[in-house]
Design a protein around this motif. Structure first.
Motif, PDB file in Angstrom:
ATOM      1  N   ARG B 104       0.833  -1.201   0.000  1.00 37.28           N
ATOM      2  CA  ARG B 104       0.000   0.000   0.000  1.00 37.28           C
ATOM      3  C   ARG B 104       0.868   1.251   0.000  1.00 37.28           C
ATOM      4  NH1 ARG B 104      -1.911   3.038   3.966  1.00 37.28           N
ATOM      5  NH2 ARG B 104      -1.138   1.693   5.633  1.00 37.28           N
ATOM      6  N   LEU B 105       1.986   1.191   0.731  1.00 38.86           N
ATOM      7  CA  LEU B 105       2.899   2.347   0.823  1.00 38.86           C
ATOM      8  C   LEU B 105       3.904   2.374  -0.331  1.00 38.86           C
ATOM      9  CD1 LEU B 105       3.693   2.095   4.659  1.00 38.86           C
ATOM     10  CD2 LEU B 105       2.295   3.849   3.554  1.00 38.86           C
ATOM     11  N   GLN B 106       3.752   1.463  -1.279  1.00 35.49           N
ATOM     12  CA  GLN B 106       4.702   1.329  -2.398  1.00 35.49           C
ATOM     13  C   GLN B 106       6.141   1.189  -1.889  1.00 35.49           C
ATOM     14  OE1 GLN B 106       3.092   4.904  -4.471  1.00 35.49           O
ATOM     15  NE2 GLN B 106       2.838   3.484  -6.183  1.00 35.49           N
ATOM     16  N   LEU B 170      11.678  -8.572  10.804  1.00 34.27           N
ATOM     17  CA  LEU B 170      10.784  -7.497  10.365  1.00 34.27           C
ATOM     18  C   LEU B 170      11.574  -6.210  10.118  1.00 34.27           C
ATOM     19  CD1 LEU B 170       7.998  -6.332   9.930  1.00 34.27           C
ATOM     20  CD2 LEU B 170       7.555  -6.572  12.368  1.00 34.27           C
ATOM     21  N   GLN B 171      12.478  -5.867  11.029  1.00 38.38           N
ATOM     22  CA  GLN B 171      13.267  -4.642  10.873  1.00 38.38           C
ATOM     23  C   GLN B 171      14.181  -4.721   9.649  1.00 38.38           C
ATOM     24  OE1 GLN B 171      13.101  -1.655  12.748  1.00 38.38           O
ATOM     25  NE2 GLN B 171      11.205  -2.706  13.213  1.00 38.38           N
ATOM     26  N   GLY B 172      14.882  -5.840   9.504  1.00 32.63           N
ATOM     27  CA  GLY B 172      15.765  -5.982   8.345  1.00 32.63           C
ATOM     28  C   GLY B 172      14.971  -6.052   7.052  1.00 32.63           C
ATOM     29  N   GLY B 173      13.845  -6.763   7.110  1.00 32.34           N
ATOM     30  CA  GLY B 173      12.992  -6.876   5.928  1.00 32.34           C
ATOM     31  C   GLY B 173      12.428  -5.533   5.502  1.00 32.34           C
ATOM     32  N   LEU B 174      11.988  -4.727   6.466  1.00 36.45           N
ATOM     33  CA  LEU B 174      11.433  -3.403   6.136  1.00 36.45           C
ATOM     34  C   LEU B 174      12.510  -2.494   5.554  1.00 36.45           C
ATOM     35  CD1 LEU B 174       9.105  -2.747   9.219  1.00 36.45           C
ATOM     36  CD2 LEU B 174       8.376  -3.004   6.836  1.00 36.45           C
ATOM     37  N   LEU B 175      13.706  -2.532   6.119  1.00 32.81           N
ATOM     38  CA  LEU B 175      14.786  -1.676   5.605  1.00 32.81           C
ATOM     39  C   LEU B 175      15.146  -2.080   4.173  1.00 32.81           C
ATOM     40  CD1 LEU B 175      17.004   0.446   5.805  1.00 32.81           C
ATOM     41  CD2 LEU B 175      18.415  -1.220   7.030  1.00 32.81           C
ATOM     42  N   MET B 176      15.315  -3.375   3.931  1.00 38.31           N
ATOM     43  CA  MET B 176      15.713  -3.793   2.584  1.00 38.31           C
ATOM     44  C   MET B 176      14.579  -3.627   1.575  1.00 38.31           C
ATOM     45  SD  MET B 176      18.504  -6.824   3.124  1.00 38.31           S
ATOM     46  CE  MET B 176      18.768  -6.845   1.356  1.00 38.31           C
ATOM     47  N   THR B 177      13.336  -3.772   2.049  1.00 37.17           N
ATOM     48  CA  THR B 177      12.180  -3.503   1.183  1.00 37.17           C
ATOM     49  C   THR B 177      12.140  -2.027   0.793  1.00 37.17           C
ATOM     50  OG1 THR B 177      10.779  -5.365   1.750  1.00 37.17           O
ATOM     51  CG2 THR B 177       9.633  -3.279   1.362  1.00 37.17           C
ATOM     52  N   GLN B 178      12.463  -1.154   1.735  1.00 36.95           N
ATOM     53  CA  GLN B 178      12.514   0.285   1.452  1.00 36.95           C
ATOM     54  C   GLN B 178      13.624   0.605   0.437  1.00 36.95           C
ATOM     55  OE1 GLN B 178      13.887   2.617   4.798  1.00 36.95           O
ATOM     56  NE2 GLN B 178      12.971   4.503   4.020  1.00 36.95           N
ATOM     57  N   ILE B 179      14.791  -0.010   0.625  1.00 39.72           N
ATOM     58  CA  ILE B 179      15.927   0.282  -0.261  1.00 39.72           C
ATOM     59  C   ILE B 179      15.677  -0.267  -1.670  1.00 39.72           C
ATOM     60  CG2 ILE B 179      18.399  -0.159  -0.674  1.00 39.72           C
ATOM     61  CD1 ILE B 179      17.857   1.772   1.658  1.00 39.72           C
ATOM     62  N   HIS B 180      15.162  -1.489  -1.754  1.00 36.41           N
ATOM     63  CA  HIS B 180      14.946  -2.119  -3.065  1.00 36.41           C
ATOM     64  C   HIS B 180      13.598  -1.751  -3.690  1.00 36.41           C
ATOM     65  CE1 HIS B 180      18.597  -4.462  -3.240  1.00 36.41           C
ATOM     66  NE2 HIS B 180      18.345  -5.114  -2.121  1.00 36.41           N
ATOM     67  N   ARG B 181      12.721  -1.084  -2.916  1.00 38.76           N
ATOM     68  CA  ARG B 181      11.360  -0.774  -3.403  1.00 38.76           C
ATOM     69  C   ARG B 181      10.666  -2.036  -3.900  1.00 38.76           C
ATOM     70  NH1 ARG B 181      11.599   3.559  -0.820  1.00 38.76           N
ATOM     71  NH2 ARG B 181      11.726   5.608  -1.806  1.00 38.76           N
ATOM     72  N   ASN B 182      10.782  -3.094  -3.082  1.00 37.64           N
ATOM     73  CA  ASN B 182      10.256  -4.406  -3.456  1.00 37.64           C
ATOM     74  C   ASN B 182       9.941  -5.155  -2.155  1.00 37.64           C
ATOM     75  OD1 ASN B 182      10.252  -7.257  -4.161  1.00 37.64           O
ATOM     76  ND2 ASN B 182      11.173  -6.659  -6.105  1.00 37.64           N
ATOM     77  N   VAL B 183       8.762  -5.788  -2.080  1.00 38.02           N
ATOM     78  CA  VAL B 183       8.384  -6.433  -0.818  1.00 38.02           C
ATOM     79  C   VAL B 183       9.075  -7.773  -0.575  1.00 38.02           C
ATOM     80  CG1 VAL B 183       6.115  -5.357  -0.510  1.00 38.02           C
ATOM     81  CG2 VAL B 183       6.308  -7.480  -1.837  1.00 38.02           C
TER      82      VAL B 183
END
Lengths: 206, 206
Positions: B104-106, B170-183
């Motif tokens: 939802r937050l892209q 969750l923290q590592g996943g959220l950071l890498m999802t933010q950097i890669h723009r991919n869930v």
């Protein structure tokens, strides 16, 4: 040839450039990217403004060089271990190195790459992509070992997913270790994924 | 009574204070803490300087209120799920909520708490401790479900470690999802730890 400036540098020029990047990396690590000015970097290196701007057109060029520099530093630190991530024993030795490194740093600083990523992700797409590229190099190095295990028949899971799970555990563990000033989050994060990998390797140490 | 200012506020005062904190949280989320000034917050809320300083003596007081606000927001978002983390089905539903929220937050923004932590950990001990306290509230909520599973005999692992492993993933996943723009990093990080928990629960769905 310097990748960032596009200029061919003499050995002395390369050394000066590297000294500037190292000083900028240290300042950005300690006080953050936004708070670090070109003037701070100039003072820290004892260089002149014209020297600094000879190598880096602006702070953005310097930041991109810092992201490259920190990626190399992170991979260099782990280099003796990255070729041995194809056994559970090798994976555990790598985990020990990462934990010992945080103890040596008194849990300060977090991941040099992740910290730069977190600060730039929403405001600086070029920097975000440079951090993404650093992450991919790191993930590829981890994946190589797990893929070897898998192709030898010593790992039943998906090595691509498990490599990414190790890197995310490492990133989350480093961040929470930095916040709590305690290595337990890093230890537990890595051990949980390593225990899972061990359970998928049929108890093999190879 | 407002925890941060120590002043007892009227309902209208509480609403104004909350509006200021919400605006500051949004600005810090979008442009970072260092780049956000009290004047930016004033302009965003349409309040006067004297109003802003009536509620917050300085930017530090406002930052601490933002950390509290983001902790509440993160826990509120997950509230419908946090009481059901005592089954594999409940844990997977929580995982789905977290992944859907990033879609939802892209994939923008990362973890609102982790981002504040990463920006302040080395320069602002008071803010770092406030983030640590937010992390502990989150970890406790996750631990409660796993402890129930364990006490029912449906989990053989250590629920304290597994709760921390889920939060680091969750923290590592959220950071890498933010950097890669991919869930994918978030999905793989959570699924790996959840698969491990499932393997320690004897395949029970309960």
């Amino acid at each position: 040839m310097s990748r960032v400036t596009g200029k061919r540098l003499t050995a002395k020029g390369e050394a000066t450039r590297r000294r500037i990047v190292a000083a900028a990396a240290q300042l950005m690590y300690e006080q953050g990217i936004t708070a670090t000015t070109m003037e701070d970097v100039r003072v820290a290196t004892g260089a002149s403004s014209s020297q600094i701007y000879h190598y880096f057109a602006d702070k953005q060029a310097l930041l991109l060089a810092v992201i490259d520099y920190q990626t190399e530093a992170v991979l260099d630190l782990q280099a003796p271990h990255l070729d041995h991530l194809d056994t559970i024993t090798g994976l555990r030795a790598w985990r020990d190195l990462l934990v010992e490194n945080q103890k040596r740093l008194q849990c300060r600083g977090g991941c040099p790459i992740g910290t730069l990523g977190s600060q730039t992700a929403e405001t600086n797409p070029e920097a975000r992509l440079a951090v993404a590229s650093g992450y991919l190099r790191w993930e590829n190095a981890i994946r190589a070992g797990l893929t070897t295990m898998h192709s030898r028949g010593n790992l039943t899971g998906n090595p691509d997913d498990l490599a990414l799970a190790l890197l995310t555990a490492l990133q989350g563990g480093l961040l929470m270790t930095q916040i709590h000033r305690n290595v337990r989050p890093l230890e537990v994060a890595l051990d949980t994924v390593l225990d899972h990998i061990a359970s998928l390797s049929g108890g093999s140490r190879e």
